[in-house]
Design a protein around this motif. Structure first.
Motif, PDB file in Angstrom:
ATOM      1  N   LEU A 180      -7.058  83.757  70.382  1.00  0.00           N
ATOM      2  CA  LEU A 180      -6.391  82.688  69.638  1.00  0.00           C
ATOM      3  C   LEU A 180      -6.127  81.501  70.548  1.00  0.00           C
ATOM      4  O   LEU A 180      -5.980  81.659  71.770  1.00  0.00           O
ATOM      5  N   ALA A 181      -6.018  80.324  69.948  1.00  0.00           N
ATOM      6  CA  ALA A 181      -5.492  79.175  70.683  1.00  0.00           C
ATOM      7  C   ALA A 181      -4.025  79.480  70.996  1.00  0.00           C
ATOM      8  O   ALA A 181      -3.371  80.251  70.275  1.00  0.00           O
ATOM      9  N   THR A 182      -3.522  78.879  72.066  1.00  0.00           N
ATOM     10  CA  THR A 182      -2.169  79.231  72.505  1.00  0.00           C
ATOM     11  C   THR A 182      -1.122  78.897  71.448  1.00  0.00           C
ATOM     12  O   THR A 182      -0.148  79.629  71.288  1.00  0.00           O
ATOM     13  N   HIS A 183      -1.333  77.827  70.685  1.00  0.00           N
ATOM     14  CA  HIS A 183      -0.364  77.471  69.645  1.00  0.00           C
ATOM     15  C   HIS A 183      -0.732  78.059  68.282  1.00  0.00           C
ATOM     16  O   HIS A 183      -0.359  77.520  67.237  1.00  0.00           O
ATOM     17  N   GLN A 184      -1.489  79.145  68.295  1.00  0.00           N
ATOM     18  CA  GLN A 184      -1.835  79.849  67.050  1.00  0.00           C
ATOM     19  C   GLN A 184      -1.334  81.285  67.170  1.00  0.00           C
ATOM     20  O   GLN A 184      -1.566  81.956  68.185  1.00  0.00           O
ATOM     21  N   ALA A 185      -0.663  81.775  66.124  1.00  0.00           N
ATOM     22  CA  ALA A 185      -0.148  83.150  66.173  1.00  0.00           C
ATOM     23  C   ALA A 185      -0.792  84.049  65.125  1.00  0.00           C
ATOM     24  O   ALA A 185      -0.730  85.267  65.222  1.00  0.00           O
TER      25      ALA A 185
END
Ligand code: NDP
Ligand code: 8X3
Length: 252
Positions: free
Chosen positions: A238-243
């Motif tokens: 995941l992208a870091t700002h995606q959960a």
């Protein structure tokens, strides 16, 4: 030199895998429908890296073409070590009960049936040779459905089941199976999903630093290069700002 076949190599994650694997000394068989894009990529890679590339352009939904293409591979391109089942797409964001069935069936044909077909065509040779690795490109979308994505999510859940089942079917062999599950990757994916609405596609990648095709290719190459006793079974990237598929923090 190991030999890797990549479906959907004309763009995005598949193209990035072609670059990374060529750089790492793999020979390549590259598939997609866009012959011109594949030819340009072959020229670039053969110029930049010590590799040999065979282009195998066909629509992965065309079973007869696929069977013929694999059956008539030149001798030096028959012993495939790594199969990257990457060709795939989402089409539309409609509710399930209102969706365009042509779009839905295209996703199922491409993401599920063609992936299974490529596995069926190539893995028996790996079993005979006693070596091989299948890397399926799944998705965070296969972990949980989201509104407007049910068919796409279903196809990626199917990729997980096909990957897990294949791993079980092959566990007495040295052949490895990896399911890579990317989150938000900036490629041509959203442009295709939104039927060419480039502005709307661009908005999905604003306010957050999305992943790139290279980020996914790095993980694919890591899995393929791991020692033979190490099987990277599944990776969620995941992208870091995606959960989760839909929980994405965007800076205003
Ligand atoms: P792109 O649209 O950039 O690339 C898709 C590739 O698939 C292209 O090379 C396209 O080539 C090929 N393709 C599509 N349909 C067919 C077909 N019928 N026959 C042969 N090739 C085909 O998207 P991505 O790189 O992002 O997508 C690659 C994979 O990654 C897909 O399986 C997608 O579901 C998955 N994925 C993508 C994510 C993202 O956020 N981008 C996240 C998670 C997973 P051509 O049109 O020339 O045939
Ligand atoms: C693509 C990622 O979140 O758009 O597989 O479904 S998502």
């Amino acid at each position: 030199m190991p030999l890797t076949l990549i479906t959907g190599a004309s763009s995005g994650i598949g193209q990035a895998c072609a670059r990374k694997f060529a750089q790492a000394g793999h020979r390549l068989i590259l598939n997609a429908r866009s012959v011109e894009k594949l030819e340009a990529l072959k020229q670039e890679l053969e110029r930049d890296f010590a590799t040999d590339i065979l282009l195998l352009p066909f629509d992965v939904r065309d079973r007869a073409r696929a069977e013929e293409a694999i059956r008539t591979l030149p001798a030096e391109f028959r012993d495939i070590d790594v199969l990257i089942n990457n060709a795939g797409l989402a089409l539309g964001t409609d509710k399930e009960h209102e969706c365009d069935l042509d779009d839905a069936f295209t996703m199922i044909d491409t993401n599920v049936k063609a992936l299974l077909m490529m596995t069926r065509l190539i893995v028996p040779g790996m079993v005979e040779r006693g070596r091989g690795h299948i890397i399926n490109i799944g998705s965070v979308a296969g972990d949980a459905a989201y509104p407007g994505g049910s068919t796409y999510c279903a196809t990626k859940a199917a990729v997980k089941a096909l990957s897990d089942g294949l791993r079980m079917d092959l566990y007495q062999t040295p052949i490895r199976v990896t399911n890579l599950k990317p989150g938000l990757v900036e490629t041509n994916f959203s442009n295709v999903r939104l039927h060419g609405d480039a502005a709307a596609a661009k908005r999905l990648y604003t306010g957050i630093q999305p992943l790139t095709g290279d980020d996914i290719a790095d993980v694919a190459l890591y899995a393929a290069s791991a020692p033979p006793h190490v099987q990277i079974a599944e990776v969620l990237i995941l992208a870091t700002h995606q959960a989760s598929a839909q929980l994405i923090y965007r800076t205003p």
